[in-house]
Design an enzyme around this catalytic site. Sequence first.
Site, mmCIF file in Angstrom:
data_model
loop_
_atom_site.group_PDB
_atom_site.id
_atom_site.type_symbol
_atom_site.label_atom_id
_atom_site.label_comp_id
_atom_site.label_asym_id
_atom_site.label_seq_id
_atom_site.Cartn_x
_atom_site.Cartn_y
_atom_site.Cartn_z
ATOM 1 N N ASN A 296 40.524 45.334 36.192
ATOM 2 C CA ASN A 296 41.019 44.433 35.148
ATOM 3 C C ASN A 296 42.539 44.396 35.252
ATOM 4 O O ASN A 296 43.206 45.342 34.847
ATOM 5 C CB ASN A 296 40.575 44.946 33.771
ATOM 6 C CG ASN A 296 41.144 44.103 32.640
ATOM 7 O OD1 ASN A 296 41.661 43.008 32.872
ATOM 8 N ND2 ASN A 296 41.048 44.597 31.416
ATOM 9 N N LYS B 63 44.470 42.473 33.660
ATOM 10 C CA LYS B 63 45.055 42.054 32.378
ATOM 11 C C LYS B 63 46.071 40.922 32.613
ATOM 12 O O LYS B 63 45.878 40.118 33.509
ATOM 13 C CB LYS B 63 45.682 43.239 31.643
ATOM 14 C CG LYS B 63 44.745 44.429 31.578
ATOM 15 C CD LYS B 63 45.174 45.471 30.587
ATOM 16 C CE LYS B 63 44.312 46.706 30.748
ATOM 17 N NZ LYS B 63 44.305 47.547 29.560
ATOM 18 N N HIS C 94 36.382 42.581 25.729
ATOM 19 C CA HIS C 94 37.325 43.685 25.957
ATOM 20 C C HIS C 94 37.983 44.067 24.621
ATOM 21 O O HIS C 94 38.235 43.204 23.778
ATOM 22 C CB HIS C 94 38.384 43.272 26.986
ATOM 23 C CG HIS C 94 39.204 44.413 27.469
ATOM 24 N ND1 HIS C 94 40.269 44.912 26.745
ATOM 25 C CD2 HIS C 94 39.104 45.180 28.570
ATOM 26 C CE1 HIS C 94 40.792 45.934 27.412
ATOM 27 N NE2 HIS C 94 40.106 46.124 28.519
ATOM 28 N N GLU D 252 40.917 44.725 23.846
ATOM 29 C CA GLU D 252 42.176 44.030 23.549
ATOM 30 C C GLU D 252 41.895 42.657 22.946
ATOM 31 O O GLU D 252 42.634 42.167 22.095
ATOM 32 C CB GLU D 252 43.040 43.938 24.823
ATOM 33 C CG GLU D 252 43.650 45.294 25.146
ATOM 34 C CD GLU D 252 43.982 45.522 26.600
ATOM 35 O OE1 GLU D 252 44.033 44.567 27.389
ATOM 36 O OE2 GLU D 252 44.182 46.711 26.962
ATOM 37 N N GLU E 66 34.028 51.536 26.972
ATOM 38 C CA GLU E 66 35.470 51.775 27.034
ATOM 39 C C GLU E 66 35.963 52.296 25.686
ATOM 40 O O GLU E 66 36.255 51.493 24.779
ATOM 41 C CB GLU E 66 36.198 50.467 27.368
ATOM 42 C CG GLU E 66 35.847 49.899 28.730
ATOM 43 C CD GLU E 66 37.009 49.128 29.302
ATOM 44 O OE1 GLU E 66 37.413 49.444 30.425
ATOM 45 O OE2 GLU E 66 37.531 48.226 28.630
ATOM 46 N N GLY F 180 44.557 52.588 28.631
ATOM 47 C CA GLY F 180 45.999 52.471 28.825
ATOM 48 C C GLY F 180 46.790 53.630 28.239
ATOM 49 O O GLY F 180 48.005 53.556 28.105
ATOM 50 N N SER G 285 41.597 54.716 31.451
ATOM 51 C CA SER G 285 42.471 55.587 32.246
ATOM 52 C C SER G 285 41.764 56.207 33.455
ATOM 53 O O SER G 285 41.984 57.378 33.779
ATOM 54 C CB SER G 285 43.099 56.664 31.364
ATOM 55 O OG SER G 285 43.891 56.067 30.342
#
Length: 253
Positions: free
Chosen positions: A9, A11, A95, A97, A167, A173, A212
């Site tokens: 990903n 991003k 996701h 985010e 996730e 991150g 991560s």
Amino acid sequence: MRRPVLAANWKMHMTAGETVALAKKILPCQERAGEADIVICPPFTSLAPACSVFQGTGLQVGAQNMHWEDSGAFTGEISAPMLKEIGCTHVIIGHSERRQLFGETDAAINCKLKAALRHGLIPIFCLGETLEQREAGTTQEVCAHQLEQGLAGIQSGDLAKTIIAYEPVWAIGTGRTASPEDAQAVISFIRRELGKKHSHFADQVRILYGGSVKPENIDGLMAQQDIDGALVGGASLDADSFSKIVNYGGAEQ
Ligand code: PEP
């Protein structure tokens, strides 16, 4: 035996020019494409350039989001037929985010999953708990809820094509990875939940861990019985790191 999936990903990183340069650097990963699905998910404007670099290599390209309608007055959105036309095979849906920063709801995620499947795109359906939820002891409850709402109305045959990415939000991150045992515990819980409604298919669904993932922790994660691969953010922007992740388990580069 479930085929592993290593998905990147990117991003909102990589212009079209940068995408071509990075895509060329990870071309040697194609040697692993016989044994695993390797999927690169760059931003929308980089999808076509990535598809063209990877054409004929076995490396696949996915989007990071899509709208559920095929076309219409939805300014700023991209549809599944548009992604298919340029050669995308996968799409990340839900996701964290997008859930947290753009207000994406379980209902919208459900519409997107159905639209992706209807058009033959393989969805990578993301779910996971926040740190607050984990500390409150509600990880299973949160994951079960996101799973049920996201997959509402999806038939077993389509479920078998869907990739799920667990996730935990606190690991994305942050450099803080779930231990392989913790990730395995939640992922096996997710598989058991799937089995309640789709008893014959739960064992076929690929469930990834994301949060991560790095060359240093991929082997421990992949050694777990229910972890079928990884969705990799930060480490996928570095060709060397991503290649090491793809070649987990000491595979030749
Ligand atoms: C992600 O973006 O899905 C992700 C897991 O990011 P990172 O690997 O950087 O934690």
